[in-house]
Write an enzyme that holds these catalytic residues in place. Structure first.
Site, PDB file in Angstrom:
ATOM      1  N   GLU A  58       1.782   4.131  18.545  1.00 54.07           N
ATOM      2  CA  GLU A  58       3.166   3.713  18.360  1.00 54.07           C
ATOM      3  C   GLU A  58       3.144   2.505  17.437  1.00 54.07           C
ATOM      4  O   GLU A  58       3.128   1.357  17.882  1.00 54.07           O
ATOM      5  CB  GLU A  58       3.837   3.353  19.697  1.00 54.07           C
ATOM      6  CG  GLU A  58       5.325   3.166  19.532  1.00 54.07           C
ATOM      7  CD  GLU A  58       5.938   2.078  20.396  1.00 54.07           C
ATOM      8  OE1 GLU A  58       7.152   2.057  20.536  1.00 54.07           O
ATOM      9  OE2 GLU A  58       5.197   1.216  20.923  1.00 54.07           O
TER      10      GLU A  58
ATOM     11  N   ASP B  34       0.820   2.697  23.257  1.00 57.48           N
ATOM     12  CA  ASP B  34       2.042   1.900  23.220  1.00 57.48           C
ATOM     13  C   ASP B  34       1.797   0.615  22.422  1.00 57.48           C
ATOM     14  O   ASP B  34       0.757  -0.045  22.584  1.00 57.48           O
ATOM     15  CB  ASP B  34       2.432   1.559  24.673  1.00 57.48           C
ATOM     16  CG  ASP B  34       3.836   1.027  24.797  1.00 57.48           C
ATOM     17  OD1 ASP B  34       4.771   1.730  24.373  1.00 57.48           O
ATOM     18  OD2 ASP B  34       4.008  -0.093  25.320  1.00 57.48           O
TER      19      ASP B  34
HETATM   20  C1  NOJ Z   1       7.411   1.162  23.547  1.00 52.49           C
HETATM   21  C2  NOJ Z   1       7.842   2.201  24.535  1.00 52.49           C
HETATM   22  O1  NOJ Z   1       8.051   3.406  23.854  1.00 52.49           O
HETATM   23  C3  NOJ Z   1       9.096   1.668  25.174  1.00 52.49           C
HETATM   24  O2  NOJ Z   1       9.737   2.654  25.943  1.00 52.49           O
HETATM   25  C4  NOJ Z   1       8.717   0.470  25.998  1.00 52.49           C
HETATM   26  O3  NOJ Z   1       9.888  -0.109  26.550  1.00 52.49           O
HETATM   27  C5  NOJ Z   1       8.018  -0.586  25.131  1.00 52.49           C
HETATM   28  N1  NOJ Z   1       7.036  -0.033  24.262  1.00 52.49           N
HETATM   29  C6  NOJ Z   1       7.312  -1.594  25.995  1.00 52.49           C
HETATM   30  O4  NOJ Z   1       6.220  -0.982  26.626  1.00 52.49           O
END
Ligand code: NOJ
Length: 530
Positions: A265, A201
């Site tokens: 991500e 993440d």
């Molecule tokens: C990215 C995640 O995919 C999302 O769902 C989340 O709210 C944010 N990061 C914060 O962790």
């Protein structure tokens, strides 16, 4: 391909655990449910499952606020269920990739509970603290991605703490070596259990400017999403020092046999910056390409993102593509506008570009976003901004397995955690029986990927074509063409045999003198015996 490199040629399937399969009639999907659906995933032909967070969380941000990185959220199961999932998936040659959230913990994590107990607490420096300005206002101008200042005053200790997301998600201090060590242990804990890798993440943004400098204001030359935000996130998100941490994790992952994978991500909106996260083959294995996901569904725009990605991603790297996820409106609604022809074109691109496809659960049956009422919302963003901009619940609703009440997701009479939508309109059981369905299209296309090495590992070369058409060659003997327009076209550069068309009635057709395509039709063609 060596066994350790499955992630280059395989298909990753994203499971949002709360919405995949409820095994105990509480209206919430769980790990036992994922186990129960492994036969389906095996039938579909995928190689790995990425599960959104399954770790202990008070769910302020539906699992992305972690209170115990090595414990399983009871509603999903326990460590034993994870072990069973890994083992049963392995029997079907499916790998399990988990989600790790290193940018921030929950404010209920014991580290943060200790950190906020006093300025001298053992874990104080595990988070980012700063004094108020003289007038009592936050230490700098950083904004939370979820709205409002990125700082909350802790009245007990008189300092502000940083949260790039919700106040319940305090940012960890990645300058602190103890934090780095703690996460190494967390990776090891899961890798030792047989997890094949992690989706990381906020992989691009965990390190913050040490001096906590103000972000510069956006200018009229910035792209729309930066202008809308009002500032360039150069100090609270996009720090070059993050690459040191990614290298550290890569060498940790490489220490395993087979090496574990890091899927980041990397939520940056320009391809060049995205490309940096591959390093020299010593950072992420796969860096999500959000520029593609957010591009308009137009031939020239999509082709341009792919062309730039092909240029930018280093030879040691490998692209990764996705057309939906749990944060972005589903492809059926966003790109396809409910049109099955457009959906199949989008899925054809996903599964035939050079790189690893990540398929979001439900996209294989063309699930659209589910229309919700305010009272249904679970996502803090949705609640905060209702009715606009939209929250993320519409793309997180339960899977449709059958047309029964509960959709085969949960028992009839049980209220699912989010409304399930119109299960009669689309469900796995009906589409599995119908050879002309989108589900069978996706399954057959995955099978074609397996058969044709061109599609798994061949080079990408864009072919000349008219406006509204996007055509490319993979390797020596496979061509793909998409007519993303309302007009019939002929793609002159393509001949041979249609291996698969979005309109299944043309499979096996001979092509001479160019490939004729109807509006919103696409095809994979074979020009040689690859
Ligand atoms: C990215 C995640 O995919 C999302 O769902 C989340 O709210 C944010 N990061 C914060 O962790």
């Amino acid at each position: 391909m060596s066994a350790g490199e499955w992630w280059r040629e395989g298909v990753i399937y994203q499971v949002y655990p709360r919405s995949f399969q409820d095994s105990n009639a509480d209206g919430i999907g769980d790990l036992r449910g994922v186990i129960d659906r492994l036969d389906y995933l095996h039938w579909l032909g995928i190689d790995a499952i990425w599960l959104n967070p399954i770790t202990v969380s008070p769910d302020a941000d539906v699992g992305y606020d972690v209170a115990d990185y090595c414990g399983v959220q009871p509603v999903f199961g326990d460590l034993g269920t994870v072990d069973q999932l890994i083992a049963e998936a392995k029997e079907r040659d499916i790998k399990i990739v988990l989600d790790i959230v290193p940018n921030h913990s929950s404010d209920q994590h014991p580290w943060f509970i200790d950190a906020r107990s006093s300025r001298t607490a053992a874990h104080r420096d595990w988070y980012v603290w700063a004094d108020p300005k003289a007038d009592g206002s936050p230490p700098n101008n950083w904004l939370s991605a979820f709205g409002g200042p990125a700082w909350t005053l802790d009245t007990h200790t008189g300092q502000y703490y940083l949260h790039n997301f919700l106040p319940q998600q305090p940012d960890l201090n990645w300058w602190n070596p103890a934090v780095r060590d703690a996460f190494d242990d967390i990776y090891r804990f899961w890798f030792d259990r047989g997890v094949a890798g992690f989706r990381i993440d906020v992989a691009h943004g965990i390190v913050k400017d040490r001096l906590l400098r103000d972000n510069p204001a956006a200018t009229k030359d910035d792209p729309p999403h930066v202008r809308a935000y009002g500032q360039r996130t150069v100090y609270n998100v996009e720090r070059p020092e993050v690459h040191d941490v990614l290298r550290r994790w890569r060498s940790l992952a490489n220490g395993y046999e087979p090496p574990r994978i890091l899927l980041g991500e990397t939520y940056v909106r320009d391809v060049r910056t995205m490309g940096l996260f591959y390093g020299t083959g010593d950072e992420l294995h796969l860096a999500f390409n959000f520029t593609y996901l957010h591009a308009p569904f137009e031939a020239s725009a999509l082709a341009a993102v792919v062309a730039e990605s092909e240029m930018v991603i280093p030879a040691v790297g490998w692209p990764v593509w996705t057309v939906s996820n749990h944060d972005v409106s589903r492809v059926m609604s966003r790109w396809a506008g409910g049109d099955e022809r457009k959906l199949r074109c989008a899925l054809l691109s996903l599964l035939t570009l050079r790189g690893t496809p990540v398929l979001y659960y439900g996209d294989e049956i063309g699930l659209p976003d589910t229309r919700l009422r305010k009272a249904d919302l679970q996502d803090p963003l949705g609640k905060r901004y209702w009715p606009k901009p939209r929250g993320r619940d519409p793309e997180r609703t339960p899977m449709h397995w059958t047309d029964a009440p509960g959709g085969g997701f949960t028992d009839s009479g049980v209220r699912p955690w989010l409304p399930i939508g119109d299960v009669a309109a689309r469900n796995v059981a009906d589409q599995r029986r119908d050879p002309a369905s989108t589900l069978r299209f996706v399954r057959d296309l995955i099978a074609v990927r397996r058969q044709r090495s061109d599609l798994r590992s061949g080079s990408y070369k864009q072919l000349a074509s008219s406006v509204g058409v996007w055509a490319w060659r993979r390797g020596g003997g496979t061509t793909i063409a998409l007519n993303l327009s309302d007009e019939p076209v002929v793609v002159p550069a393509i001949g041979g045999t249609i291996v698969m068309s979005t309109n299944r009635s043309r499979d096996g057709e001979r092509v001479d003198g160019g490939l004729a395509l109807s509006p919103w039709e696409g095809a994979v063609c074979s020009s040689a015996s690859t």
